[in-house]
Design a protein around this motif. Structure first.
Motif, PDB file in Angstrom:
ATOM      1  N   MET A   1       0.794  -1.551   0.080  1.00 17.20           N
ATOM      2  CA  MET A   1       0.104   0.251  -0.219  1.00 17.20           C
ATOM      3  C   MET A   1       0.698   1.396  -0.113  1.00 17.20           C
ATOM      4  SD  MET A   1      -3.124   1.440   0.388  1.00 17.20           S
ATOM      5  CE  MET A   1      -4.152   2.585   0.717  1.00 17.20           C
ATOM      6  N   LEU A   2       1.545   1.407   0.465  1.00 19.71           N
ATOM      7  CA  LEU A   2       2.916   1.917   0.891  1.00 19.71           C
ATOM      8  C   LEU A   2       3.528   2.942  -0.758  1.00 19.71           C
ATOM      9  CD1 LEU A   2       3.559   2.242   4.915  1.00 19.71           C
ATOM     10  CD2 LEU A   2       2.229   3.625   3.485  1.00 19.71           C
ATOM     11  N   THR A   3       3.489   0.983  -1.002  1.00 19.09           N
ATOM     12  CA  THR A   3       4.383   1.390  -2.354  1.00 19.09           C
ATOM     13  C   THR A   3       3.792   2.317  -3.165  1.00 19.09           C
ATOM     14  OG1 THR A   3       5.932  -0.414  -1.119  1.00 19.09           O
ATOM     15  CG2 THR A   3       6.035   0.447  -4.153  1.00 19.09           C
ATOM     16  N   ALA A   4       2.632   1.235  -3.415  1.00 20.95           N
ATOM     17  CA  ALA A   4       1.421   2.198  -4.429  1.00 20.95           C
ATOM     18  C   ALA A   4       1.059   3.305  -3.993  1.00 20.95           C
ATOM     19  CB  ALA A   4       0.683   1.390  -4.405  1.00 20.95           C
ATOM     20  N   LEU A   5       1.356   3.587  -3.329  1.00 24.19           N
ATOM     21  CA  LEU A   5       1.183   5.091  -2.835  1.00 24.19           C
ATOM     22  C   LEU A   5       2.716   6.580  -3.275  1.00 24.19           C
ATOM     23  CD1 LEU A   5      -1.068   7.579  -1.873  1.00 24.19           C
ATOM     24  CD2 LEU A   5       0.161   6.789   0.670  1.00 24.19           C
ATOM     25  N   THR A   6       3.454   6.046  -2.481  1.00 25.69           N
ATOM     26  CA  THR A   6       4.439   6.568  -2.912  1.00 25.69           C
ATOM     27  C   THR A   6       4.565   6.478  -4.321  1.00 25.69           C
ATOM     28  OG1 THR A   6       5.780   4.882  -2.553  1.00 25.69           O
ATOM     29  CG2 THR A   6       5.366   6.284  -0.603  1.00 25.69           C
ATOM     30  N   SER A   7       3.971   5.792  -5.482  1.00 23.46           N
ATOM     31  CA  SER A   7       5.087   5.580  -6.411  1.00 23.46           C
ATOM     32  C   SER A   7       3.610   6.300  -7.657  1.00 23.46           C
ATOM     33  CB  SER A   7       4.837   4.095  -6.932  1.00 23.46           C
ATOM     34  OG  SER A   7       5.213   3.485  -6.698  1.00 23.46           O
ATOM     35  N   LEU A   8       2.552   6.214  -6.959  1.00 18.29           N
ATOM     36  CA  LEU A   8       1.645   7.645  -7.276  1.00 18.29           C
ATOM     37  C   LEU A   8       1.970   8.661  -7.462  1.00 18.29           C
ATOM     38  CD1 LEU A   8      -1.542   5.585  -6.538  1.00 18.29           C
ATOM     39  CD2 LEU A   8      -0.996   6.084  -8.888  1.00 18.29           C
ATOM     40  N   VAL A   9       2.116   9.133  -5.706  1.00 17.17           N
ATOM     41  CA  VAL A   9       3.203  10.420  -5.858  1.00 17.17           C
ATOM     42  C   VAL A   9       4.303  11.060  -6.576  1.00 17.17           C
ATOM     43  CG1 VAL A   9       4.097  12.531  -4.313  1.00 17.17           C
ATOM     44  CG2 VAL A   9       1.999  10.776  -3.507  1.00 17.17           C
ATOM     45  N   SER A  10       5.061  10.140  -6.573  1.00 12.88           N
ATOM     46  CA  SER A  10       5.955  10.137  -7.950  1.00 12.88           C
ATOM     47  C   SER A  10       5.504  10.552  -9.438  1.00 12.88           C
ATOM     48  CB  SER A  10       7.077   8.850  -7.372  1.00 12.88           C
ATOM     49  OG  SER A  10       8.533   8.551  -8.432  1.00 12.88           O
ATOM     50  N   LEU A  11       4.968   9.589 -10.064  1.00 13.11           N
ATOM     51  CA  LEU A  11       4.290   9.574 -11.124  1.00 13.11           C
ATOM     52  C   LEU A  11       3.959  11.243 -11.577  1.00 13.11           C
ATOM     53  CD1 LEU A  11       2.900   5.881 -12.143  1.00 13.11           C
ATOM     54  CD2 LEU A  11       4.733   7.366 -12.648  1.00 13.11           C
ATOM     55  N   ALA A  12       2.762  11.177 -10.077  1.00  9.04           N
ATOM     56  CA  ALA A  12       2.230  12.862 -10.542  1.00  9.04           C
ATOM     57  C   ALA A  12       3.579  14.221  -9.855  1.00  9.04           C
ATOM     58  CB  ALA A  12       0.653  12.470  -9.026  1.00  9.04           C
ATOM     59  N   ARG A  13       4.208  14.113  -9.163  1.00  2.80           N
ATOM     60  CA  ARG A  13       4.969  15.058  -9.258  1.00  2.80           C
ATOM     61  C   ARG A  13       6.752  14.141  -9.120  1.00  2.80           C
ATOM     62  NH1 ARG A  13       3.226  19.367  -7.331  1.00  2.80           N
ATOM     63  NH2 ARG A  13       4.629  20.463  -6.355  1.00  2.80           N
ATOM     64  N   PRO A  14       6.932  14.121 -10.661  1.00  2.00           N
ATOM     65  CA  PRO A  14       8.168  13.706 -10.879  1.00  2.00           C
ATOM     66  C   PRO A  14       9.991  14.214 -10.474  1.00  2.00           C
ATOM     67  CG  PRO A  14       7.376  14.498 -12.963  1.00  2.00           C
ATOM     68  CD  PRO A  14       6.247  14.227 -12.012  1.00  2.00           C
ATOM     69  N   GLY A  15       9.569  15.801 -10.033  1.00  6.09           N
ATOM     70  CA  GLY A  15      10.655  16.700  -9.476  1.00  6.09           C
ATOM     71  C   GLY A  15      11.004  16.010  -7.611  1.00  6.09           C
ATOM     72  N   ILE A  16       9.360  15.091  -7.540  1.00  6.66           N
ATOM     73  CA  ILE A  16       9.992  14.716  -6.213  1.00  6.66           C
ATOM     74  C   ILE A  16      11.119  13.462  -5.499  1.00  6.66           C
ATOM     75  CG2 ILE A  16       9.125  14.890  -3.522  1.00  6.66           C
ATOM     76  CD1 ILE A  16       6.587  16.112  -4.423  1.00  6.66           C
ATOM     77  N   VAL A  17      11.945  13.640  -5.103  1.00 11.81           N
ATOM     78  CA  VAL A  17      13.247  13.087  -5.658  1.00 11.81           C
ATOM     79  C   VAL A  17      12.869  11.758  -3.748  1.00 11.81           C
ATOM     80  CG1 VAL A  17      15.693  12.118  -5.405  1.00 11.81           C
ATOM     81  CG2 VAL A  17      14.776  14.073  -6.119  1.00 11.81           C
ATOM     82  N   ALA A  18      12.274  12.760  -3.410  1.00 10.30           N
ATOM     83  CA  ALA A  18      12.300  12.071  -1.664  1.00 10.30           C
ATOM     84  C   ALA A  18      10.909  10.997  -1.875  1.00 10.30           C
ATOM     85  CB  ALA A  18      11.417  12.759  -0.696  1.00 10.30           C
ATOM     86  N   THR A  19      10.529  10.504  -3.201  1.00  9.22           N
ATOM     87  CA  THR A  19       9.411   9.900  -3.054  1.00  9.22           C
ATOM     88  C   THR A  19      10.054   8.542  -3.825  1.00  9.22           C
ATOM     89  OG1 THR A  19       8.624  10.595  -5.395  1.00  9.22           O
ATOM     90  CG2 THR A  19       7.838  10.951  -3.663  1.00  9.22           C
ATOM     91  N   GLU A  20      11.442   9.059  -4.185  1.00  4.91           N
ATOM     92  CA  GLU A  20      12.278   7.320  -4.695  1.00  4.91           C
ATOM     93  C   GLU A  20      12.985   6.710  -3.680  1.00  4.91           C
ATOM     94  OE1 GLU A  20      11.485   6.698  -7.860  1.00  4.91           O
ATOM     95  OE2 GLU A  20      10.826   8.675  -8.559  1.00  4.91           O
ATOM     96  N   TRP A  21      13.801   7.816  -2.463  1.00  4.87           N
ATOM     97  CA  TRP A  21      14.381   6.955  -1.768  1.00  4.87           C
ATOM     98  C   TRP A  21      13.719   6.701  -1.016  1.00  4.87           C
ATOM     99  CZ3 TRP A  21      18.891   6.651  -1.400  1.00  4.87           C
ATOM    100  CH2 TRP A  21      20.012   7.183  -2.214  1.00  4.87           C
TER     101      TRP A  21
END
Length: 77
Positions: A1-21
């Motif tokens: 669930m957390l992986t899916a949520l942070t992945s969706l945020v990363s797709l919506a806002r690709p400039g947020i490097v923290a989501t990849e970490w």
């Protein structure tokens, strides 16, 4: 669930490097989960955690350079 949520945020806002970490962290936690939560007897769940953890970790680490580039480009504009 957390992986899916942070992945969706990363797709919506690709400039947020923290989501990849964060996804890399979730991958490590998924890999360690069978020992931490003590379900190593359930072989199917253990192998699934290991596979999903490694895939999540590898993919998130390979996405960090692209995310950093998008972050730098967003700052310049």
């Amino acid at each position: 669930m957390l992986t899916a949520l942070t992945s969706l945020v990363s797709l919506a806002r690709p400039g947020i490097v923290a989501t990849e970490w964060l996804n890399a962290l979730w991958g490590v936690l998924l890999f360690v989960a069978p020992w931490a939560v003590t379900y190593t007897e359930a072989l199917g769940a253990t192998v699934t955690s290991w596979i999903v953890g490694v895939v999540t970790l590898v993919l998130s680490l390979t996405a960090i350079p692209a995310s950093r580039a998008a972050h730098r480009q967003a700052i310049q504009h």
